[in-house]
Scaffold this motif. Structure first.
Motif, PDB file in Angstrom:
ATOM      1  N   TRP A   1       0.850  -1.178   0.000  1.00 49.96           N
ATOM      2  CA  TRP A   1       0.000   0.000   0.000  1.00 49.96           C
ATOM      3  C   TRP A   1       0.896   1.241   0.000  1.00 49.96           C
TER       4      TRP A   1
ATOM      5  N   ARG B   1       0.465   5.783  -0.377  1.00 48.30           N
ATOM      6  CA  ARG B   1      -0.525   6.859  -0.282  1.00 48.30           C
ATOM      7  C   ARG B   1       0.074   8.150  -0.811  1.00 48.30           C
TER       8      ARG B   1
ATOM      9  N   ARG C   1       3.952  10.401  -3.704  1.00 51.08           N
ATOM     10  CA  ARG C   1       3.413   9.133  -3.232  1.00 51.08           C
ATOM     11  C   ARG C   1       4.437   8.467  -2.317  1.00 51.08           C
TER      12      ARG C   1
ATOM     13  N   TYR D   1      -5.141   6.435  -1.167  1.00 49.97           N
ATOM     14  CA  TYR D   1      -4.413   5.203  -0.883  1.00 49.97           C
ATOM     15  C   TYR D   1      -4.455   4.290  -2.104  1.00 49.97           C
TER      16      TYR D   1
END
Length: 124
Positions: free
Chosen positions: A36, A38, A45, A94
């Motif tokens: 993951w 975000r 990012r 996300y």
């Protein structure tokens, strides 16, 4: 081809919990490392968490360690991000990601496949 679709984002208050899901479809990739990331407005990012193909190895950014938990269910081709004690600074889009390798990394450039993102907004 591989497709990743995130869901579960929304608007919650500081201190609340939220769980994101990422469903993977297309070519079988249950053995691939996933992660993951975000991206907050005006920022690059950044890495959040990553998990090995078996789920035995997990890695977290210092900013979320102890509050977020990454997991996966390969039978369902789904990855999760359980987020608790949310803070306004967790507000971001996300993204889930996967790569054509068993090796788990924190490097955004190592991930081949990306979802479209899901918005998470934390109000103070």
């Amino acid at each position: 081809q591989v497709q990743l679709v995130e869901s579960g984002g929304g608007l919650v208050q500081a201190g609340d919990s939220l769980t994101l899901s990422c469903v993977v479809s297309g070519r079988t990739i249950s053995t691939y490392a996933r992660a993951w990331f975000r991206q907050a407005p005006g920022k690059e990012r950044e890495f959040v968490a990553a998990i090995s193909w078996s789920g035995d190895a997990t890695y977290y950014a210092d900013s979320v360690k102890g509050r977020f938990t990454i997991s996966r269910d390969n039978a369902k081709n789904t990855m999760y991000l359980q987020m608790s004690s949310l803070k306004p600074e967790d507000t971001a889009v996300y993204y889930c990601a996967a790569r054509d390798s068993f090796i788990v990394t924190r490097n955004i450039d190592d991930y081949n496949y990306w979802g479209q993102g899901t918005q998470v907004t934390i109000s103070s």
